[in-house]
Write an enzyme that holds these catalytic residues in place. Structure first.
Site, mmCIF file in Angstrom:
data_model
loop_
_atom_site.group_PDB
_atom_site.id
_atom_site.type_symbol
_atom_site.label_atom_id
_atom_site.label_comp_id
_atom_site.label_asym_id
_atom_site.label_seq_id
_atom_site.Cartn_x
_atom_site.Cartn_y
_atom_site.Cartn_z
ATOM 1 N N TYR A 180 0.824 -1.207 0.000
ATOM 2 C CA TYR A 180 0.000 0.000 0.000
ATOM 3 C C TYR A 180 0.861 1.261 0.000
ATOM 4 O O TYR A 180 0.433 2.323 -0.429
ATOM 5 C CB TYR A 180 -0.899 0.041 1.245
ATOM 6 C CG TYR A 180 -2.116 -0.864 1.216
ATOM 7 C CD1 TYR A 180 -2.334 -1.788 0.192
ATOM 8 C CD2 TYR A 180 -3.059 -0.793 2.233
ATOM 9 C CE1 TYR A 180 -3.447 -2.616 0.187
ATOM 10 C CE2 TYR A 180 -4.180 -1.612 2.242
ATOM 11 C CZ TYR A 180 -4.376 -2.525 1.218
ATOM 12 O OH TYR A 180 -5.476 -3.336 1.226
ATOM 13 N N CYS A 191 5.959 -0.046 9.887
ATOM 14 C CA CYS A 191 5.198 -0.919 8.984
ATOM 15 C C CYS A 191 5.019 -2.241 9.700
ATOM 16 O O CYS A 191 5.975 -2.775 10.281
ATOM 17 C CB CYS A 191 5.959 -1.112 7.670
ATOM 18 S SG CYS A 191 5.204 -2.332 6.567
ATOM 19 N N THR A 230 0.233 2.219 6.881
ATOM 20 C CA THR A 230 -0.136 3.060 5.749
ATOM 21 C C THR A 230 -1.642 3.267 5.677
ATOM 22 O O THR A 230 -2.122 4.389 5.443
ATOM 23 C CB THR A 230 0.370 2.433 4.434
ATOM 24 O OG1 THR A 230 1.791 2.277 4.507
ATOM 25 C CG2 THR A 230 0.036 3.313 3.250
ATOM 26 N N CYS A 246 -2.160 -2.080 9.628
ATOM 27 C CA CYS A 246 -1.319 -1.552 8.560
ATOM 28 C C CYS A 246 -1.075 -0.074 8.842
ATOM 29 O O CYS A 246 -2.035 0.701 8.953
ATOM 30 C CB CYS A 246 -2.032 -1.727 7.221
ATOM 31 S SG CYS A 246 -1.220 -0.954 5.808
#
Length: 262
Positions: A42, A183, A75, A73
């Site tokens: 992503y 991440c 992002t 996640c």
């Protein structure tokens, strides 16, 4: 609703690092995990694309009757969680780089952040960084290529080591004493990172904090499962079943891993 599962989604298999922390803290909870590996990473996509994928994943988890959703996640959290919370009634738990504990604990006043482009360029990351790390030397590095290597099971390889070393060298040169993993895939690199970083550098990820927050929100919403039975867990991926199954093989819970075209 207490016995309904907790939903998790990520741009692939990395969010299983968050799942493990949550289920270890809440072993009686059941869960459903969506690995959107087909669209990984992503971090290289636009904010609009990330939001659309996050909506798609949320809608699938709600179809599967989830009572709470963990956006496993960084992002997706930094680019979409405000939108998700505004448009869906289910509680959401997000994950973002743990800048605050690193900033408050750093003695060298120099910290490193290894994250995706999507996370580092987000407004939420900018606000958090400004709030807690404005007086520090912050070395932000985009871990380009790392998610893909983890998704393909290529973790402990010479090529991954070489790529990772190229990202660590600028941080080591600035004498960081904390490395923040931004991440949810990156905790799978911790064994390598410990070998490659100076011994005085502490590594921080968000998994435990997410688990604690998940428990808190379940309790506040009267959603926590009070059953004494161990939960059951279903994992769905729209790419390689083997990679996902391998990353959770060390967890002693009843679990099913299946391909799902979502």
């Amino acid at each position: 609703m207490r016995k309904q599962p907790i939903g998790f989604f990520d741009s692939g298999v990395g969010g299983t690092s968050i799942w493990k922390e949550v289920i270890n803290l809440l072993p009686n909870e059941s869960s459903i995990y969506l690995a959107d590996s087909r669209n990984a990473p992503y971090g290289e996509k636009s904010a609009d694309e990330i939001r659309a994928l996050s909506v798609k994943n949320t809608e699938k988890l709600l179809e599967l009757d989830c009572k709470l959703i963990v956006v496993a996640c960084n992002t997706a959290t930094t680019n979409a969680i405000d939108y998700l919370r505004s448009n869906f009634k289910v509680p959401f738990i997000g994950i973002e780089p743990a800048i605050k504990p690193a900033a408050l604990s750093s003695k060298s006043k120099s910290i490193g952040i290894l994250a995706t482009k999507g996370t580092l360029s987000s407004a939420l990351f900018a606000r958090t960084s400004s709030l807690y790390a404005s007086e520090l030397n912050v070395i932000e590095i985009i871990g380009k290529g790392l998610v893909e290597r983890i998704e393909n099971g290529l973790i402990n390889t010479p090529e991954t080591r070489e790529l990772l070393q190229s990202y660590l060298d600028p941080m080591i040169a600035e004498k960081i004493d904390y490395l923040v993993l931004g991440c949810s895939h990156y905790p799978y690199l911790i064994p390598l990172l410990k070998e490659m970083l100076p011994v005085d550098v502490q590594i921080i990820d968000s998994g435990r904090a997410v688990a604690v927050q998940t428990k808190k929100i379940l309790e506040l919403n009267s959603l926590i499962n009070t059953s004494a039975e161990q939960g059951s867990h279903r994992f769905y991926t729209n790419a390689s079943v083997d990679t996902l199954a391998n990353l959770i093989s060390d967890v002693d819970f009843t679990k099913e891993v299946e391909f799902l075209d979502f």
